[in-house]
Design a protein around this motif. Structure first.
Motif, PDB file in Angstrom:
ATOM      1  N   PRO A   1      23.017   4.663 -41.785  1.00 16.16           N
ATOM      2  CA  PRO A   1      24.412   4.260 -41.610  1.00 16.16           C
ATOM      3  C   PRO A   1      25.355   5.436 -41.853  1.00 16.16           C
ATOM      4  O   PRO A   1      25.084   6.303 -42.688  1.00 16.16           O
ATOM      5  N   HIS A   2      26.450   5.452 -41.113  1.00 15.20           N
ATOM      6  CA  HIS A   2      27.537   6.424 -41.295  1.00 15.20           C
ATOM      7  C   HIS A   2      27.175   7.833 -40.850  1.00 15.20           C
ATOM      8  O   HIS A   2      27.922   8.776 -41.130  1.00 15.20           O
ATOM      9  N   ARG A   3      26.055   7.991 -40.171  1.00  9.02           N
ATOM     10  CA  ARG A   3      25.644   9.302 -39.673  1.00  9.02           C
ATOM     11  C   ARG A   3      25.340   9.165 -38.180  1.00  9.02           C
ATOM     12  O   ARG A   3      24.271   8.716 -37.802  1.00  9.02           O
ATOM     13  N   MET A   4      26.308   9.484 -37.363  1.00  7.20           N
ATOM     14  CA  MET A   4      26.158   9.358 -35.901  1.00  7.20           C
ATOM     15  C   MET A   4      25.676   7.948 -35.538  1.00  7.20           C
ATOM     16  O   MET A   4      24.817   7.767 -34.663  1.00  7.20           O
ATOM     17  N   GLU A   5      26.219   6.964 -36.201  1.00 12.32           N
ATOM     18  CA  GLU A   5      25.786   5.570 -36.035  1.00 12.32           C
ATOM     19  C   GLU A   5      26.591   4.904 -34.911  1.00 12.32           C
ATOM     20  O   GLU A   5      27.804   4.719 -35.027  1.00 12.32           O
ATOM     21  N   ARG A   6      25.896   4.563 -33.880  1.00 10.04           N
ATOM     22  CA  ARG A   6      26.551   3.872 -32.750  1.00 10.04           C
ATOM     23  C   ARG A   6      26.735   2.409 -33.141  1.00 10.04           C
ATOM     24  O   ARG A   6      25.765   1.645 -33.213  1.00 10.04           O
ATOM     25  N   VAL A   7      27.979   2.002 -33.386  1.00  5.65           N
ATOM     26  CA  VAL A   7      28.201   0.660 -33.933  1.00  5.65           C
ATOM     27  C   VAL A   7      28.487  -0.372 -32.846  1.00  5.65           C
ATOM     28  O   VAL A   7      28.298  -1.570 -33.069  1.00  5.65           O
ATOM     29  N   ALA A   8      28.967   0.076 -31.677  1.00  2.00           N
ATOM     30  CA  ALA A   8      29.261  -0.892 -30.621  1.00  2.00           C
ATOM     31  C   ALA A   8      29.562  -0.158 -29.319  1.00  2.00           C
ATOM     32  O   ALA A   8      29.885   1.032 -29.312  1.00  2.00           O
ATOM     33  N   GLU A   9      29.447  -0.904 -28.218  1.00  2.00           N
ATOM     34  CA  GLU A   9      29.987  -0.462 -26.932  1.00  2.00           C
ATOM     35  C   GLU A   9      30.826  -1.600 -26.397  1.00  2.00           C
ATOM     36  O   GLU A   9      30.333  -2.719 -26.234  1.00  2.00           O
ATOM     37  N   ILE A  10      32.092  -1.323 -26.173  1.00  2.00           N
ATOM     38  CA  ILE A  10      33.040  -2.352 -25.737  1.00  2.00           C
ATOM     39  C   ILE A  10      33.706  -1.881 -24.458  1.00  2.00           C
ATOM     40  O   ILE A  10      34.343  -0.821 -24.425  1.00  2.00           O
ATOM     41  N   SER A  11      33.517  -2.627 -23.390  1.00  2.00           N
ATOM     42  CA  SER A  11      34.091  -2.277 -22.082  1.00  2.00           C
ATOM     43  C   SER A  11      33.736  -0.854 -21.670  1.00  2.00           C
ATOM     44  O   SER A  11      34.566  -0.113 -21.134  1.00  2.00           O
ATOM     45  N   GLY A  12      32.491  -0.472 -21.965  1.00  2.00           N
ATOM     46  CA  GLY A  12      32.010   0.842 -21.578  1.00  2.00           C
ATOM     47  C   GLY A  12      32.390   1.969 -22.515  1.00  2.00           C
ATOM     48  O   GLY A  12      32.021   3.119 -22.281  1.00  2.00           O
TER      49      GLY A  12
ATOM     50  N   GLU B   1      31.075   5.818 -47.505  1.00  2.00           N
ATOM     51  CA  GLU B   1      30.482   4.557 -47.070  1.00  2.00           C
ATOM     52  C   GLU B   1      31.561   3.494 -46.852  1.00  2.00           C
ATOM     53  O   GLU B   1      31.535   2.768 -45.852  1.00  2.00           O
ATOM     54  N   ALA B   2      32.516   3.421 -47.784  1.00  2.00           N
ATOM     55  CA  ALA B   2      33.590   2.438 -47.654  1.00  2.00           C
ATOM     56  C   ALA B   2      34.427   2.728 -46.408  1.00  2.00           C
ATOM     57  O   ALA B   2      34.853   1.800 -45.698  1.00  2.00           O
ATOM     58  N   ARG B   3      34.665   4.005 -46.135  1.00  2.00           N
ATOM     59  CA  ARG B   3      35.415   4.373 -44.927  1.00  2.00           C
ATOM     60  C   ARG B   3      34.642   3.955 -43.674  1.00  2.00           C
ATOM     61  O   ARG B   3      35.222   3.391 -42.730  1.00  2.00           O
ATOM     62  N   GLY B   4      33.337   4.214 -43.664  1.00  2.00           N
ATOM     63  CA  GLY B   4      32.525   3.834 -42.515  1.00  2.00           C
ATOM     64  C   GLY B   4      32.446   2.332 -42.313  1.00  2.00           C
ATOM     65  O   GLY B   4      32.472   1.837 -41.181  1.00  2.00           O
ATOM     66  N   GLU B   5      32.338   1.598 -43.415  1.00  2.00           N
ATOM     67  CA  GLU B   5      32.300   0.136 -43.318  1.00  2.00           C
ATOM     68  C   GLU B   5      33.612  -0.397 -42.742  1.00  2.00           C
ATOM     69  O   GLU B   5      33.617  -1.344 -41.943  1.00  2.00           O
ATOM     70  N   HIS B   6      34.730   0.205 -43.163  1.00  2.00           N
ATOM     71  CA  HIS B   6      36.023  -0.234 -42.635  1.00  2.00           C
ATOM     72  C   HIS B   6      36.099   0.039 -41.131  1.00  2.00           C
ATOM     73  O   HIS B   6      36.592  -0.801 -40.363  1.00  2.00           O
ATOM     74  N   PHE B   7      35.593   1.193 -40.714  1.00  2.00           N
ATOM     75  CA  PHE B   7      35.555   1.503 -39.276  1.00  2.00           C
ATOM     76  C   PHE B   7      34.755   0.447 -38.529  1.00  2.00           C
ATOM     77  O   PHE B   7      35.185  -0.057 -37.481  1.00  2.00           O
ATOM     78  N   ARG B   8      33.589   0.096 -39.075  1.00  2.00           N
ATOM     79  CA  ARG B   8      32.756  -0.937 -38.442  1.00  2.00           C
ATOM     80  C   ARG B   8      33.529  -2.252 -38.293  1.00  2.00           C
ATOM     81  O   ARG B   8      33.494  -2.899 -37.253  1.00  2.00           O
ATOM     82  N   GLU B   9      34.201  -2.642 -39.380  1.00  2.00           N
ATOM     83  CA  GLU B   9      34.956  -3.905 -39.361  1.00  2.00           C
ATOM     84  C   GLU B   9      36.069  -3.870 -38.313  1.00  2.00           C
ATOM     85  O   GLU B   9      36.299  -4.858 -37.599  1.00  2.00           O
ATOM     86  N   LEU B  10      36.746  -2.723 -38.240  1.00  2.00           N
ATOM     87  CA  LEU B  10      37.829  -2.599 -37.265  1.00  2.00           C
ATOM     88  C   LEU B  10      37.296  -2.659 -35.836  1.00  2.00           C
ATOM     89  O   LEU B  10      37.913  -3.259 -34.958  1.00  2.00           O
ATOM     90  N   VAL B  11      36.149  -2.064 -35.593  1.00  2.00           N
ATOM     91  CA  VAL B  11      35.540  -2.100 -34.256  1.00  2.00           C
ATOM     92  C   VAL B  11      35.076  -3.517 -33.928  1.00  2.00           C
ATOM     93  O   VAL B  11      35.279  -4.004 -32.803  1.00  2.00           O
ATOM     94  N   GLU B  12      34.472  -4.185 -34.899  1.00  2.00           N
ATOM     95  CA  GLU B  12      34.020  -5.560 -34.674  1.00  2.00           C
ATOM     96  C   GLU B  12      35.192  -6.457 -34.269  1.00  2.00           C
ATOM     97  O   GLU B  12      35.048  -7.359 -33.438  1.00  2.00           O
ATOM     98  N   ALA B  13      36.359  -6.189 -34.874  1.00  2.00           N
ATOM     99  CA  ALA B  13      37.537  -7.020 -34.579  1.00  2.00           C
ATOM    100  C   ALA B  13      38.053  -6.800 -33.158  1.00  2.00           C
ATOM    101  O   ALA B  13      38.838  -7.618 -32.642  1.00  2.00           O
ATOM    102  N   LEU B  14      37.612  -5.722 -32.504  1.00  2.00           N
ATOM    103  CA  LEU B  14      38.029  -5.455 -31.118  1.00  2.00           C
ATOM    104  C   LEU B  14      37.279  -6.304 -30.110  1.00  2.00           C
ATOM    105  O   LEU B  14      37.704  -6.432 -28.958  1.00  2.00           O
ATOM    106  N   LYS B  15      36.130  -6.834 -30.526  1.00  2.00           N
ATOM    107  CA  LYS B  15      35.277  -7.541 -29.558  1.00  2.00           C
ATOM    108  C   LYS B  15      35.896  -8.877 -29.144  1.00  2.00           C
ATOM    109  O   LYS B  15      36.601  -9.521 -29.895  1.00  2.00           O
TER     110      LYS B  15
END
Length: 431
Positions: free
Chosen positions: A296-307, A417-431
């Motif tokens: 986690p948090h190392r070049m981790e591809r968390v999502a692909e949204i609309s390409g 880690e907390a910064r990366g988790e927040h990024f994940r949460e923000l990306v998830e909210a885009l879906k």
């Protein structure tokens, strides 16, 4: 739990009762040691009431103590515990040194120690995964995973894979690694060292503790480091460098989805040399590269949204760490900033051709904006939430939104880690 009769009836002080400190106390108590513990937080001291002495080592008479065990987070250059312990002739050590002292009573095993400014965690996890894939009993610890003393001893033939920060090496005196790995040394943690040279020497101490029959791997092509390591008293007997390895080169990274980018070329090469020195079959090594899941948090591809790909590289906490992430993608919307460790763009400047736009955040955000504004389009987003919003609105199919801040996180977050988790949460909210 790892214990040792070497600690029986000896006196130790343990300063700091976070997870590794707690594990250290339990291992010492189980081994029959007499332990003095302290943490500024009363709730951390509470579980040890009635089980051992409680008191601040800075106020203790330390004559006759075998060691003061501190967390790697304790800055030896400024904290008063070091001169206080020195006045009694008592060493200040860490849990890795206690592990080193316990090795004589463990089933026959080997130790791989991995250090460097960037890439330690990935390479440690990769070597661990390679060994597991090859059917070798293994565990990882040190600066990653569970505290090493909290873990169960491995059976005969096992391999302990340790990520070693410079702070941990500073607290270690007898860890003889069967394979020691240096990935790189770039300016970092200079608040803890008088100079970059002192920081580099701290890393190189891992080789000075090796026996002559053991192996060293240096993943950076630097003749001065090679000369230094060979000149060490004792020192390793075999040395692998980028220009000389028995596998004939790094395999094609296109086959290994979690190991993209030029920085992972170095990590793969170092893991390859370590695997060879541990007699791992090359086909099993290749199989492990294909199945390595990444961290986690190392070049981790968390999502692909609309390409649009969203990549969490929150562990990019300095420019040398973020530059390879920039090199790994094209059409990047780069989220950058935080608490800067050094001035300027460093190695990132050479990779700006990959950047479509930059979104600056955190304490260093304005500095990065000024550095970048004549080179790439920028937006002063200030917060990570705003940066993700801005980047997602600008990105089109085929682009990559990359969080690789080139900065520490402590201006806005508890840790990377907390910064990366927040990024994940923000990306998830885009879906």
């Amino acid at each position: 739990m790892i214990t040792s009769s070497a600690w029986k009836d000896k006196k130790y002080a343990v300063l700091g009762l976070a997870r590794s400190g707690r594990a250290t106390v339990e291992a010492l108590l189980t081994s029959g040691a007499d332990v003095l513990v302290w943490d500024d937080r009363a709730e951390a001291r509470e579980p040890f009431a009635g089980r051992c002495a409680i008191g601040d080592p800075l106020e203790a008479e330390l004559s006759g103590y075998a060691g003061v065990v501190v967390s790697p987070g304790v800055p030896l250059n400024t904290h008063p515990i070091k001169p206080h312990a020195d006045s009694f002739g008592v060493p200040v050590i860490g849990d890795i040194e206690l592990f080193a002292q316990s090795r004589a009573e463990l089933p026959p095993h080997k130790v791989v120690g991995i250090t460097g400014t960037n890439g330690k965690s990935t390479t440690t996890a990769l070597v661990h995964h390679i060994l597991k894939t090859a059917g070798v009993p293994t565990t990882m610890g040190g600066n990653i995973g569970l505290p090493i003393l909290e873990q169960e001893p491995l059976p005969e033939g096992g391999v302990y894979v340790l990520e070693l920060s410079s702070y941990q090496i500073d607290l270690t005196y007898s860890l003889d690694c069967d394979v020691a790995v240096l990935l790189n040394v770039t300016p970092d943690h200079l608040d803890r060292y008088e100079s970059f040279e002192d920081y580099q020497q701290s890393k190189l101490r891992v080789f000075g503790m090796q026996s002559v029959q053991h192996s060293a791997v240096i993943a950076v092509d630097d003749p001065s480091l090679r000369s230094y390591i060979f000149d060490l008293m004792g020192g390793p007997g075999a040395l692998s460098e980028p220009s000389t390895n028995g596998y004939g080169g790094v395999p094609d990274q296109a086959d290994f989805p979690s190991l993209k980018g030029p920085h992972n070329t170095q990590n793969i090469w170092a893991a390859m040399c370590a695997a060879r020195d541990l007699s791992v079959d090359y086909d099993r090594f290749l199989s492990a590269l294909r199945t390595y899941p990444g961290l986690p948090h190392r070049m981790e591809r968390v999502a692909e949204i609309s390409g649009v790909a969203y990549v969490n590289d929150s562990k990019g906490t300095n420019t040398a760490a973020s530059a390879p992430a920039l090199a790994a993608f094209d059409n990047i919307h780069w989220v950058v900033g935080g608490l800067a460790k050094e001035p300027g763009l460093g190695e990132c400047e050479a990779e700006l051709g990959h950047v479509k736009a930059a979104y600056t955040i955190g304490k260093a955000g304005e500095d990065f904006a000024r550095l970048l504004e004549k080179k790439v389009p920028i937006r002063r987003s200030v917060t990570l939430k705003q940066a993700v919003f801005d980047a997602s609105n600008a990105a089109v199919s085929g682009d990559t939104v990359l969080l690789s801040p080139a900065c520490a996180s402590f201006d806005q977050y508890r840790d990377f880690e907390a910064r990366g988790e927040h990024f994940r949460e923000l990306v998830e909210a885009l879906k």
